[in-house]
Design an enzyme around this catalytic site. Structure first.
Site, PDB file in Angstrom:
ATOM      1  N   LYS A   1      76.012  29.834  97.196  1.00 30.79           N
ATOM      2  CA  LYS A   1      75.180  30.298  95.796  1.00 30.79           C
ATOM      3  C   LYS A   1      75.897  31.589  94.576  1.00 30.79           C
ATOM      4  CE  LYS A   1      70.920  29.717  93.781  1.00 30.79           C
ATOM      5  NZ  LYS A   1      70.477  28.272  93.629  1.00 30.79           N
TER       6      LYS A   1
ATOM      7  N   ASP B   1      71.073  27.045  87.665  1.00 29.70           N
ATOM      8  CA  ASP B   1      70.071  27.302  88.839  1.00 29.70           C
ATOM      9  C   ASP B   1      69.440  28.102  87.726  1.00 29.70           C
ATOM     10  OD1 ASP B   1      68.687  27.237  91.337  1.00 29.70           O
ATOM     11  OD2 ASP B   1      68.442  29.927  90.703  1.00 29.70           O
TER      12      ASP B   1
HETATM   13  P1  NDP Z   1      64.587  28.326  84.716  1.00 24.06           P
HETATM   14  O1  NDP Z   1      65.713  28.936  84.285  1.00 24.06           O
HETATM   15  O2  NDP Z   1      64.599  27.173  84.417  1.00 24.06           O
HETATM   16  O3  NDP Z   1      63.391  28.094  84.409  1.00 24.06           O
HETATM   17  C1  NDP Z   1      62.156  29.023  85.366  1.00 24.06           C
HETATM   18  C2  NDP Z   1      60.546  29.399  85.085  1.00 24.06           C
HETATM   19  O4  NDP Z   1      60.375  30.196  85.552  1.00 24.06           O
HETATM   20  C3  NDP Z   1      60.529  29.610  83.263  1.00 24.06           C
HETATM   21  O5  NDP Z   1      59.607  28.812  82.638  1.00 24.06           O
HETATM   22  C4  NDP Z   1      60.782  31.435  83.357  1.00 24.06           C
HETATM   23  O6  NDP Z   1      59.687  31.095  82.438  1.00 24.06           O
HETATM   24  C5  NDP Z   1      59.527  31.025  84.394  1.00 24.06           C
HETATM   25  N1  NDP Z   1      59.996  32.643  85.296  1.00 24.06           N
HETATM   26  C6  NDP Z   1      60.729  33.821  85.457  1.00 24.06           C
HETATM   27  N2  NDP Z   1      60.180  34.558  86.057  1.00 24.06           N
HETATM   28  C7  NDP Z   1      58.764  34.554  86.576  1.00 24.06           C
HETATM   29  C8  NDP Z   1      57.807  35.066  86.686  1.00 24.06           C
HETATM   30  N3  NDP Z   1      58.236  36.250  87.114  1.00 24.06           N
HETATM   31  N4  NDP Z   1      56.571  34.596  87.196  1.00 24.06           N
HETATM   32  C9  NDP Z   1      56.135  33.669  86.386  1.00 24.06           C
HETATM   33  N5  NDP Z   1      57.149  32.760  85.433  1.00 24.06           N
HETATM   34  C10 NDP Z   1      58.216  33.185  85.927  1.00 24.06           C
HETATM   35  O7  NDP Z   1      64.990  27.951  86.949  1.00 24.06           O
HETATM   36  P2  NDP Z   1      64.450  26.412  87.425  1.00 24.06           P
HETATM   37  O8  NDP Z   1      63.133  25.587  87.127  1.00 24.06           O
HETATM   38  O9  NDP Z   1      66.198  25.092  87.369  1.00 24.06           O
HETATM   39  O10 NDP Z   1      64.693  26.796  88.528  1.00 24.06           O
HETATM   40  C11 NDP Z   1      62.683  27.874  88.796  1.00 24.06           C
HETATM   41  C12 NDP Z   1      63.353  27.813  90.714  1.00 24.06           C
HETATM   42  O11 NDP Z   1      63.414  26.088  91.201  1.00 24.06           O
HETATM   43  C13 NDP Z   1      64.636  28.984  91.277  1.00 24.06           C
HETATM   44  O12 NDP Z   1      63.804  29.543  92.038  1.00 24.06           O
HETATM   45  C14 NDP Z   1      65.107  28.053  91.564  1.00 24.06           C
HETATM   46  O13 NDP Z   1      65.613  28.741  92.600  1.00 24.06           O
HETATM   47  C15 NDP Z   1      64.622  26.668  92.244  1.00 24.06           C
HETATM   48  N6  NDP Z   1      65.428  25.493  92.509  1.00 24.06           N
HETATM   49  C16 NDP Z   1      65.820  25.068  90.995  1.00 24.06           C
HETATM   50  C17 NDP Z   1      66.442  23.871  90.973  1.00 24.06           C
HETATM   51  C18 NDP Z   1      67.543  23.250  90.165  1.00 24.06           C
HETATM   52  O14 NDP Z   1      67.642  22.229  90.301  1.00 24.06           O
HETATM   53  N7  NDP Z   1      67.331  23.945  88.655  1.00 24.06           N
HETATM   54  C19 NDP Z   1      67.386  23.162  92.369  1.00 24.06           C
HETATM   55  C20 NDP Z   1      66.743  24.270  93.471  1.00 24.06           C
HETATM   56  C21 NDP Z   1      65.337  25.142  92.908  1.00 24.06           C
HETATM   57  P3  NDP Z   1      60.961  32.187  80.940  1.00 24.06           P
HETATM   58  O15 NDP Z   1      61.872  31.052  80.851  1.00 24.06           O
HETATM   59  O16 NDP Z   1      60.100  32.478  80.066  1.00 24.06           O
HETATM   60  O17 NDP Z   1      61.364  33.290  82.061  1.00 24.06           O
END
Ligand code: NDP
Length: 445
Positions: A124, A164
């Site tokens: 990571k 990520d």
């Molecule tokens: P993104 O950055 O695309 O999205 C994250 C989302 O979560 C955004 O909508 C963000 O809102 C919101 N967010 C951030 N902090 C908070 C909080 N404290 N409370 C509520 N909402 C919050 O990330 P991903 O979708 O890629 O990743 C999301 C999760 O999935 C992470 O844990 C990541 O490690 C995991 N993951 C991702 C993978 C991938 O392929 N992308 C693969 C496996 C796991 P805002 O934009 O307004 O900040």
């Protein structure tokens, strides 16, 4: 295994690395029994070796903003364990990034990648850089500076980063461009690439799709499916978007999305044109949650709250770590939730997880549920090596098959005497055994 002694020693060695210590404890608790039944693991020091990364690179990332001001961020790459394949795991760009968070994510990634059935080790990386509010030119200069250090450590057979939080197609593109220039080669060194320069179709939606396929398998064990189910989702990033799309396709109704400042409840369901609208907002770098409630008046915005207070059949936390605590878990249980599947990494706190398990709620941990993202990255690596490009149907079929296989492994190792499937235990044991046996085969290195 003397779990408490191992944890005390680790806490002394790595004080304050809360998320990393939390992730290690969760895995060790699940595998304690199987570890003790196999004394060869103890004599090879598997635990002592698996909890420490192979190496960690920390570097400064200087870059210049559009006004000529110099900024310095911190960059990291944690190469955790390479027993079953090249290091593989995403890069996260977010102000909260620190070594503890990246070590927790890298540690989890070892077992997740092992579960995918593909040959990938765990790693990571990332930076405390915040792409939000930056111009494209600023993001490009940052990514180029980041890669100027990272490229020394990575390669298609060594370490293959992906996206990520905060790292999507744009960032991967800028980093890939810089790597290509430095290494003078066009290889599969990053996944999540654009479709016409080596990327796999379906990679952007793979994590969310895979999470829903996994939840579908969970429901199937009780003779149920998504048809007519009310689904609460948190976040609206890459994972949440894919999950919302697939839930809708399977006949479920998504009623929430969230951001750091609160959540949206839309009783009419968040689907179709509404999802397109959210994607447009996200692409233009805008806040998405509040504008949604202005655009669709039936939807309510709940400032400072989390979606877990809403009555739902299925909960899919898809935002970030530790976003679902004890009180949230109690509320979900009281409201009759059937299934909780973690799209994000470690979104539920340990006491929330225990609440689900004690109440015999079907609970799928992130390392199993969201493994479809890295699995499809693995499929991207295969396509790059073979210099071919599969169709959406081919990739989707492989993803679906992998998620079903991960589910089968969880059931195999996690089924309790009363028939309840402890997916946490199942995922940790299945993921651990493959890596531990590979480490045994390869000697003390
Ligand atoms: P993104 O950055 O695309 O999205 C994250 C989302 O979560 C955004 O909508 C963000 O809102 C919101 N967010 C951030 N902090 C908070 C909080 N404290 N409370 C509520 N909402 C919050 O990330 P991903 O979708 O890629 O990743 C999301 C999760 O999935 C992470 O844990 C990541 O490690 C995991 N993951 C991702 C993978 C991938 O392929 N992308 C693969 C496996 C796991 P805002 O934009 O307004 O900040």
């Amino acid at each position: 295994m003397n779990l408490e002694k191992i944890m005390t020693d680790l806490e002394k060695k790595h004080p304050g690395e809360v998320e990393y210590l939390q992730a290690v404890r969760e895995v060790l608790e699940s595998i304690e029994e199987i570890y003790n039944e196999n004394p060869q693991f103890e004599s090879a020091g598997i635990i002592e070796r698996i909890v420490e990364p192979d190496r960690v690179l920390t570097f400064k990332v200087p870059w210049v903003d559009d006004n000529g001001k110099v900024h310095v961020n911190l960059g990291y790459r944690v190469q955790f364990n390479g027993a079953i394949g090249p290091y593989k795991g995403g890069l996260r760009f977010h102000p909260s990034v620190n070594l503890s968070i990246l070590k927790f994510l890298g540690f989890e990634q070892i077992f997740k990648n092992s579960l995918t059935t593909l040959p990938m080790g765990g790693g990571k990386g990332g930076s405390d850089f915040d792409p939000k509010g930056k111009s494209n030119a600023e993001v490009m200069r940052f990514c180029q500076s980041f890669m100027l250090e990272l490229w020394k450590l990575i390669g298609p057979e060594t370490d293959v980063p992906a996206g990520d939080i905060g790292v999507g197609g744009r960032e991967i593109g800028y980093m890939y461009g810089m790597y290509k220039k430095l290494a003078s080669e066009h290889t599969g060194v990053l996944t999540g690439k654009g479709r016409n320069w080596g990327g796999s179709i379906l990679r952007p939606e793979a994590t969310g799709f895979g999470a829903v396929y996994f939840a579908q398998e969970m429901l199937r064990t009780k003779g149920m499916d998504f048809q007519g189910k009310v689904v609460a989702i948190s976040g609206f990033g890459n994972v949440a978007w894919g999950a919302a799309t697939k839930v809708t396709e399977l006949g479920g109704k998504v009623v929430t999305i969230s951001g750091p400042d609160g959540y949206i409840y839309d009783p009419d369901g968040i689907s179709g044109a509404k999802i397109e609208y959210l994607l447009e907002l996200r692409a233009s770098n805008q806040d998405i949650v509040k504008p949604y409630s202005y655009e669709f008046p039936n939807a309510q915005f709940h400032q400072g709250k989390r979606p877990w207070e809403v009555k739902c059949d299925v909960a899919l936390p898809c935002a970030t770590q530790n976003e679902l605590g004890l009180e949230d878990a109690k509320a979900l249980v009281a409201n009759g939730v059937i299934c909780v599947a973690e799209g994000a990494n470690m979104p539920s706190t340990p006491d929330a997880v225990n609440t689900f398990i004690e109440n015999k709620i079907m609970f799928g941990p992130g390392k199993a549920v969201n493994a479809g993202g890295v699995a499809t990255s693995g499929l991207e690596m295969t396509q790059n090596s073979m210099k071919i490009s599969w169709t959406a149907e081919e990739v989707d079929a492989k993803l679906h098959q992998i998620m079903t296989e991960i589910h089968n492994q969880c059931v195999k190792y996690g089924t309790q005497p009363d028939g309840y499937v402890n997916y946490v235990k199942g995922a940790n044991i299945a993921g651990f055994l493959k890596v531990a046996n590979a480490m045994l085969d390869q000697g003390i290195i």
